[in-house]
Motif scaffolding. Structure first.
Motif, PDB file in Angstrom:
ATOM      1  N   GLY A  61       0.853  -1.190   0.000  1.00  0.00           N
ATOM      2  CA  GLY A  61       0.000   0.000   0.000  1.00  0.00           C
ATOM      3  C   GLY A  61       0.879   1.228   0.000  1.00  0.00           C
ATOM      4  O   GLY A  61       2.003   1.207   0.527  1.00  0.00           O
ATOM      5  N   GLY A  62       0.408   2.316  -0.597  1.00  0.00           N
ATOM      6  CA  GLY A  62       1.219   3.522  -0.731  1.00  0.00           C
ATOM      7  C   GLY A  62       1.693   4.097   0.589  1.00  0.00           C
ATOM      8  O   GLY A  62       2.765   4.717   0.656  1.00  0.00           O
ATOM      9  N   GLY A 109      -5.935   1.829   7.489  1.00  0.00           N
ATOM     10  CA  GLY A 109      -7.373   1.582   7.415  1.00  0.00           C
ATOM     11  C   GLY A 109      -7.718   0.132   7.216  1.00  0.00           C
ATOM     12  O   GLY A 109      -7.434  -0.716   8.071  1.00  0.00           O
ATOM     13  N   PRO A 110      -8.336  -0.227   6.070  1.00  0.00           N
ATOM     14  CA  PRO A 110      -8.748  -1.617   5.857  1.00  0.00           C
ATOM     15  C   PRO A 110      -7.585  -2.594   5.820  1.00  0.00           C
ATOM     16  O   PRO A 110      -7.762  -3.764   6.137  1.00  0.00           O
ATOM     17  N   GLY A 111      -6.402  -2.131   5.438  1.00  0.00           N
ATOM     18  CA  GLY A 111      -5.237  -3.011   5.503  1.00  0.00           C
ATOM     19  C   GLY A 111      -4.994  -3.485   6.916  1.00  0.00           C
ATOM     20  O   GLY A 111      -4.710  -4.660   7.165  1.00  0.00           O
ATOM     21  N   LEU A 112      -5.119  -2.580   7.880  1.00  0.00           N
ATOM     22  CA  LEU A 112      -4.928  -2.944   9.284  1.00  0.00           C
ATOM     23  C   LEU A 112      -6.115  -3.700   9.854  1.00  0.00           C
ATOM     24  O   LEU A 112      -5.931  -4.670  10.602  1.00  0.00           O
ATOM     25  N   ALA A 137      -1.454  11.319   7.140  1.00  0.00           N
ATOM     26  CA  ALA A 137      -0.454  12.307   7.557  1.00  0.00           C
ATOM     27  C   ALA A 137      -0.817  12.904   8.911  1.00  0.00           C
ATOM     28  O   ALA A 137      -1.995  12.999   9.278  1.00  0.00           O
ATOM     29  N   THR A 138       0.193  13.320   9.658  1.00  0.00           N
ATOM     30  CA  THR A 138      -0.010  13.796  11.029  1.00  0.00           C
ATOM     31  C   THR A 138      -1.039  14.913  11.122  1.00  0.00           C
ATOM     32  O   THR A 138      -1.845  14.949  12.055  1.00  0.00           O
ATOM     33  N   LEU A 146      -8.005   9.800   3.381  1.00  0.00           N
ATOM     34  CA  LEU A 146      -8.210   8.449   2.853  1.00  0.00           C
ATOM     35  C   LEU A 146      -7.764   7.407   3.876  1.00  0.00           C
ATOM     36  O   LEU A 146      -6.660   7.480   4.421  1.00  0.00           O
ATOM     37  N   GLN A 147      -8.620   6.448   4.165  1.00  0.00           N
ATOM     38  CA  GLN A 147      -8.333   5.303   5.036  1.00  0.00           C
ATOM     39  C   GLN A 147      -7.911   5.729   6.446  1.00  0.00           C
ATOM     40  O   GLN A 147      -7.180   5.016   7.129  1.00  0.00           O
TER      41      GLN A 147
END
Length: 618
Positions: A61-62, A109-112, A137-138, A146-147
């Protein structure tokens, strides 16, 4: 006064203290190297390499790309899977077999969220595991990026340590601490969240922070100034030289007095029994040292979890059957990393007249249900493996009376003969699953690793298949998770490339990770999958039908799983009753294909037996 003016004044009032703080930071924090092409992913990779990490499992993922690229450049192998849960299961297997921390990296997000079950399984199996997660981003967290979700709240109940990195300079100390915590005390998973702006180079992040147009007005200038200072603080001191070496790992050990008290109890016992759990295989004590200690003590042993295989294939001390009867007769029981949960009927199977020694790194597990069904004579919060080695040395020359393990082994032989006779019975249709398992067991290579992923078929395999040595059996553990097969086998094959790795699947559990045949093919990690295909969730159906009169949701189909394996670049074989006489040849052919680099799936059509009636499914 206009609404806009009053809002601006409020913002300025809130910002003044923070702006003053940022000005002070210029004097207390190092300067920012704005021209450096380095990025935070490199810092992560450097710490992992310094800790001996050889593999990082991922689904790309990016958010996490800089970590993966940096690891690859430093020689850490990146292994990408078809599901994030598989990546964590593979890291879990590496942790169990290598004695290091397993590492998985997934996107935000969904990856986690896709990893939650696998992380919980690692927690309950006490596997040291580092989960790396991307994040928004912080400055954008909580603003609809996003996510972007509250990931920390998800993982705090599952992990021993959770951290969200806020600046690049925090990366090295945070990763070092996480790796030490994962291995200390009772091992378990840890989680670090990396906001995307802590991982990419300064010039990339700056483009995202910089205003598209020249700021106008007081508020625009203040916001632009704030963003510049935030960016400077994010990268301040990022590339200073830092210690990358491992921090000390703290492991609890039995005291000399505790060991001496146990020496006295064991030396007086006439019918002692050891129940060995997965904790006995944990570092720092090598599994072979634990095996030698058990053989020196001469006490009959029941092996569970990762300790299966500890005594080899045919040890006279390894008792596989009639555990309840043995515990009823025992005058001393040593629970070495074994927990009194559902697997021991919450402690009710222990004889109240027996002396009980319990050793466990985790105090809550050490004393589980001792307030109700059992009481330890000695309870030691410490490492089970090193305790057994010290006990053996202190009892050098003393052995358990030989007639006791001999009588238990005779009972084993009677029970196993009866079980074997069930394997010779004809099922109503297809092959007898017990016969299939016996024949596979007889043909297993001596270096084989067995991965267990399923219910009824795998439950039978646990009685029949014999791991040939320590650390050659992998099952999910107390959580009873289905779907571990693909990931566990992947991790096992990478740790032990010379070993023959078998996954024993039920046809239900296969559905979770059959897509990993693509991973086996791409990463050249050939394994053999033995699928007991009875077109049913049999472990549930066996109780549901007689109790509730319906097979609803339990039925599957005799699916052509072998064709699925072919499609992913492996080799599949369909085997039914008409192939019974050739079954040994088919197994040998699968082993040959595997040695030549092909992942193989044996789709074995099996019938029903009453072998495991009454076993636990809830």
């Amino acid at each position: 006064m206009s609404l806009e003016t009053s809002a601006s004044e409020l913002i300025i009032k809130k910002l003044i203290p923070f702006l003053f703080y940022l000005q002070l930071e210029k004097y207390f924090f190092p300067s920012t190297e704005r021209q450096s092409p380095r990025h935070g992913g490199e810092s992560v990779a450097e710490v992992l390499r310094a800790h001996g990490i050889k593999f990082v499992f991922t689904l790309v993922g990016g958010h996490i790309s800089p970590i993966l690229v940096a690891c690859e450049k430093l020689g850490i192998r990146i292994v990408d899977t078809r599901h994030e849960a598989t990546a964590v299961f593979a890291a879990d297997a590496v942790a169990r077999l290598s004695g290091t921390v397993g590492v998985a990296a997934v996107t935000a997000g969904p990856g986690l969220t896709n990893t939650v079950t696998a992380v919980k399984n690692a927690q309950m199996a006490e596997s040291p595991l580092l989960l790396i997660g991307g994040a928004a981003a912080t400055l954008l967290q909580g603003r609809g990026a996003l996510q972007d979700i509250d990931q920390m709240s998800l993982f705090k109940p599952l992990c021993k340590f959770c951290a969200s990195v806020r600046t690049v300079r925090e990366i090295v100390p945070t990763v070092r601490k996480a790796l030490a915590v994962a291995q200390s005390g009772t091992p378990g998973p840890v989680f670090i969240e990396f906001p995307i702006d802590t991982l990419y180079p300064y010039h990339v992040v700056e483009k995202e922070f910089a205003p598209k147009n020249t700021p106008k007005g007081l508020m625009g200038k203040i916001i632009a100034w704030y963003l510049r200072n935030h960016l400077s603080n994010l990268f301040a001191g990022a590339w200073e030289t830092r210690d990358l070496s491992p921090l000390p790992v703290h492991i609890p050990h039995a005291t000399e007095d505790e060991v001496q008290r146990c020496v006295e109890l064991v030396s007086r016992a006439k019918k002692p029994v050891i129940l060995l759990g997965s904790q006995a295989t944990l570092p720092p004590t090598p599994a072979d040292d634990v095996r030698k200690a058990l053989e020196s003590l001469g006490i009959p042993c029941f092996l569970g979890g990762m300790s299966r295989g500890m005594l080899g294939k045919n040890s006279p001390l390894h008792i596989r059957q009639n555990r309840r009867d043995a515990l009823k007769d025992a005058d001393l029981v040593l629970l070495a990393g074994t927990v009194c949960d559902f697997r021991l009927s919450y402690g009710r199977v222990l004889n109240r007249r027996s002396k009980i020694i319990a050793v466990n790194r985790d105090r809550s597990q050490l004393l589980k249900n001792s307030d109700m069904f059992w009481k330890p004579t000695v309870a030691i919060q410490g490492d089970a493996g090193s305790f057994l080695v010290r006990l053996s040395k202190a009892l050098k020359g003393h052995r358990c009376p030989e007639e006791w393990p001999r009588s238990l082994k005779e009972g084993d032989a009677v029970k196993e003969k009866a079980n074997r006779s069930k394997a010779d019975e004809k099922t109503e249709r297809h092959l007898n699953p017990l016969s299939v398992l016996h024949r596979v067991d007889e043909l297993l290579a001596e270096d084989s690793i067995i991965v267990a992923d399923g219910g009824d078929f795998v439950g039978s395999a646990a009685y029949i298949m014999r791991p040939r040595g320590p650390l050659r059996w992998l099952d999910p553990g107390a959580f009873g998770t289905l779907g571990v097969g693909g990931g566990f086998a992947l991790g096992a094959k990478l740790c032990r490339p010379e070993s023959e790795v078998w996954i024993v699947y039920g046809d239900g559990s296969l559905g979770y990770s059959v897509a990993e045949f693509d991973t086996f093919t791409r990463h050249k990690t050939p394994v053999i999958a033995l699928v007991g295909n009875d077109a049913c969730w049999s472990q549930i159906s066996r109780e549901q039908v007689p109790m509730l009169g319906s097979n609803v949701a339990c039925g599957l189909a005799f699916t052509d799983y072998h064709i699925v394996a072919d499609g992913y670049g492996g080799k599949g074989y369909l085997t039914g009753r008409e192939d019974e006489s050739q079954l040994d040849d088919i197994i040998k052919k699968a082993q040959k294909e595997c040695r030549e680099g092909k992942a193989v799936l044996l789709n074995v059509l099996i019938g029903k037996t009453n072998f495991r009636e009454g076993s636990i499914s809830v």
